[in-house]
Motif scaffolding. Sequence first.
Motif, mmCIF file in Angstrom:
data_model
loop_
_atom_site.group_PDB
_atom_site.id
_atom_site.type_symbol
_atom_site.label_atom_id
_atom_site.label_comp_id
_atom_site.label_asym_id
_atom_site.label_seq_id
_atom_site.Cartn_x
_atom_site.Cartn_y
_atom_site.Cartn_z
ATOM 1 N N GLU B 212 6.460 -10.925 37.148
ATOM 2 C CA GLU B 212 5.717 -12.126 36.736
ATOM 3 C C GLU B 212 6.609 -13.272 36.263
ATOM 4 O O GLU B 212 6.227 -14.433 36.333
ATOM 5 C CB GLU B 212 4.713 -11.746 35.645
ATOM 6 N N LYS B 213 7.814 -12.942 35.779
ATOM 7 C CA LYS B 213 8.717 -14.000 35.320
ATOM 8 C C LYS B 213 9.574 -14.546 36.457
ATOM 9 O O LYS B 213 10.414 -15.418 36.233
ATOM 10 C CB LYS B 213 9.652 -13.449 34.233
ATOM 11 N N GLY B 214 9.407 -14.008 37.627
ATOM 12 C CA GLY B 214 10.235 -14.457 38.746
ATOM 13 C C GLY B 214 11.348 -13.495 39.076
ATOM 14 O O GLY B 214 12.003 -13.589 40.112
ATOM 15 N N PHE B 215 11.613 -12.547 38.180
ATOM 16 C CA PHE B 215 12.622 -11.523 38.457
ATOM 17 C C PHE B 215 12.113 -10.200 37.892
ATOM 18 O O PHE B 215 11.120 -10.163 37.152
ATOM 19 C CB PHE B 215 13.982 -11.888 37.845
ATOM 20 N N ALA B 216 12.742 -9.109 38.220
ATOM 21 C CA ALA B 216 12.265 -7.783 37.821
ATOM 22 C C ALA B 216 12.485 -7.558 36.325
ATOM 23 O O ALA B 216 13.604 -7.636 35.828
ATOM 24 C CB ALA B 216 12.994 -6.702 38.609
ATOM 25 N N GLU B 217 11.383 -7.323 35.601
ATOM 26 C CA GLU B 217 11.427 -7.122 34.152
ATOM 27 C C GLU B 217 10.668 -5.859 33.806
ATOM 28 O O GLU B 217 9.649 -5.557 34.422
ATOM 29 C CB GLU B 217 10.787 -8.349 33.471
ATOM 30 N N ILE B 218 11.166 -5.121 32.789
ATOM 31 C CA ILE B 218 10.471 -3.886 32.381
ATOM 32 C C ILE B 218 9.544 -4.194 31.208
ATOM 33 O O ILE B 218 9.973 -4.789 30.209
ATOM 34 C CB ILE B 218 11.478 -2.797 31.978
ATOM 35 N N TYR B 219 8.303 -3.766 31.317
ATOM 36 C CA TYR B 219 7.332 -3.916 30.247
ATOM 37 C C TYR B 219 6.894 -2.563 29.742
ATOM 38 O O TYR B 219 6.769 -1.615 30.520
ATOM 39 C CB TYR B 219 6.101 -4.703 30.721
ATOM 40 N N ILE B 220 6.654 -2.496 28.431
ATOM 41 C CA ILE B 220 6.111 -1.272 27.839
ATOM 42 C C ILE B 220 4.762 -1.652 27.262
ATOM 43 O O ILE B 220 4.678 -2.487 26.352
ATOM 44 C CB ILE B 220 7.031 -0.736 26.731
ATOM 45 N N GLN B 221 3.702 -1.047 27.824
ATOM 46 C CA GLN B 221 2.358 -1.431 27.397
ATOM 47 C C GLN B 221 1.707 -0.305 26.611
ATOM 48 O O GLN B 221 1.707 0.854 27.032
ATOM 49 C CB GLN B 221 1.516 -1.783 28.628
ATOM 50 N N ASN B 222 1.159 -0.669 25.452
ATOM 51 C CA ASN B 222 0.415 0.289 24.644
ATOM 52 C C ASN B 222 -0.976 0.425 25.241
ATOM 53 O O ASN B 222 -1.702 -0.548 25.367
ATOM 54 C CB ASN B 222 0.339 -0.230 23.194
ATOM 55 N N LEU B 223 -1.338 1.655 25.625
ATOM 56 C CA LEU B 223 -2.597 1.839 26.342
ATOM 57 C C LEU B 223 -3.822 1.564 25.476
ATOM 58 O O LEU B 223 -4.868 1.170 25.976
ATOM 59 C CB LEU B 223 -2.677 3.268 26.905
ATOM 60 N N LEU B 224 -3.680 1.773 24.201
ATOM 61 C CA LEU B 224 -4.821 1.568 23.314
ATOM 62 C C LEU B 224 -5.010 0.099 22.961
ATOM 63 O O LEU B 224 -6.100 -0.454 23.054
ATOM 64 C CB LEU B 224 -4.614 2.398 22.045
ATOM 65 N N THR B 225 -3.900 -0.551 22.573
ATOM 66 C CA THR B 225 -4.005 -1.940 22.103
ATOM 67 C C THR B 225 -3.796 -2.962 23.202
ATOM 68 O O THR B 225 -4.182 -4.114 23.076
ATOM 69 C CB THR B 225 -2.960 -2.210 21.009
#
Lengths: 196, 423
Positions: B212-225
């Motif tokens: 989404e930022k234009g290059f490959a970025e790692i995201y960690i998403q909290n499934l609950l929040t």
Amino acid sequence: MINLQIGFFLSFLGHILILLMITADFSIFYPKKNTYETISVGFILEKQEELFLKKSSENLFSLKELEVSELKSEEIIEPNNNIVSSDLSIAAKKSLDDLKKQKYKTAISKIQKKFIDIWIKPFVLNEDIQVSILITLAPSGEILSRNLIESSGNKKFDESAMKAVSKINFLQDVSDLSRYDFEKYFREIDLVFKSR
Amino acid sequence: MKRFLIIAIFLMTFNSEARLKIEIAKGTEQLQKIAIVPFNSNINSQFEYQVRNLINEKLTLFGEFESLDLSQMLSFPFNEANFFVRDWELLSIDYVIFGEITETDESLEINYVVSDINLKRIMLRGDISGLKKDIELIVKKISDRVYESITGLKGIFNTKLAYILNPEPDNYSICISDIDGNNEEVLFSSNSPLMSPDWSPDGKKLAYVSFEKGFAEIYIQNLLTGVRETIPTLGMSKSAPVWSPDSKSIAFVISMSGNPDLYNYNLKTKKISRLTSHYGIDTEPAWSPDSKKLLFTSNRSGSPQIFEIKLSNKRIKRVTLEGSYNSRSRFFPDGRNIVFVHGNNGVFHIATRNLKERFINIVTETKLDESPTISPNGHIIIYSAKKDDQGYLAGITLDRKSKFELPVKIGSVREPAWSPFLN
């Protein structure tokens, strides 16, 4: 004097008895042609044609020579019917050997297949484990006892093998064998269930 | 002297041969037969039908069991007093599940029994209660326990799959669903590509790659929040995140000037350490269950092969020795076996290997299989396969090699990731 004679006579009888015992076990003396041998009453009447004209010690251990490793395969090995020798006694001896071997191997293949068709093998990934279950048979083929003699270390694996063995009550393929073969090889069988 | 001779000769007559050994190295191809008897209920419960149906669906999902049709049942026991083994022995049934459902306004209580017909004994007596609205969870728990009592394997009906859905160009989403494809939820959608989902060991977070930022970025998403964080690196292209089983770090790949290498991000200290520095491509890291080693794919020896790096001393050794292409490896929960993609002449298969042995075991036959993910009990592999250029998810059990497919979705489904055991 009399004691000495009786003693000598009894000792002589004793030695003859021992000699007879040994010879009976190894069947050095062959019965004549066309003899019939009954196995068990009411079951099978087996005709055994002994074509030997003279004794030969190598025949005594013809079945003993069979390697157990030969019998791991599930295929029934066809007997070699090409008898080249012109000597009748040798040819006859070979075909009798083949006949015995084939019956023996056929019985084993059939027993193997029976257990393969009934064993629900549990999941073991890329590992060699095995469990040994000892069964004793009656000449009719009835399984008289089942005992786990060597565990695989995996409880579910052991249980599945015991279950498979418990499901089978009769191995009728042994009833086809001669009494001699049965007693020697099939009275007690070690069933080895392997993970691969 | 005479007596000694007699005894000696007598003893010689006994045979000292080895016993006959018969080896059995494979089992039956036939499925085990189960019967799920209609549960007894205090009211004419519609839930009874639903519960029984759902349990049946789950247990027969992977093609391991054959379930008995209602019309063939000879009796309908609901407790041990009216249960007769003979009624089931006659039908060659292996296991019977029966019991009672008690229903109140908002909740359900289910008492169930699993009986082994061959051993003629009760394997399991279970009791579970919960709210009616949680019926799916109740069924999953019952299915797990029944499955465990029959197979000895830990049940995976309560686990989830994460995957990438790509219904049309410029439309990507990360989804999670049940193992059978039901209850799909979208976690995140984007117009730019999403890749490489990976579960945290506690099942509460998902790491993935987003452009989404234009290059490959790692995201960690909290499934609950739903809260999203990134791994702090200055604008560098990052990919392939994998959570360590001890929850302490995330291994991933940074492509610095086009040269991908392995790095490790400590979640506590927020520090990043470099693991490999080779001019070749090092990618697709995967943790060992003890968090001490990483498998990865590298072309440092000419073609893509699997290597292993020990975190303590950074020593690297080559794992795959055969084949022109080996990649995308994962450890089995036992730590002794690995699954990977094995390629030869343009045909790719999923294969497994015991690390102590050299030979590989091909698991799948279809040609373009990728991204294998292993069930947390180590028994099943789900992977992405292709049909007419569309990606779909397929699965295979490792013992019987019985195959199943997840419901087809609109668009391509890729990169499945199996969750850990969830509570």
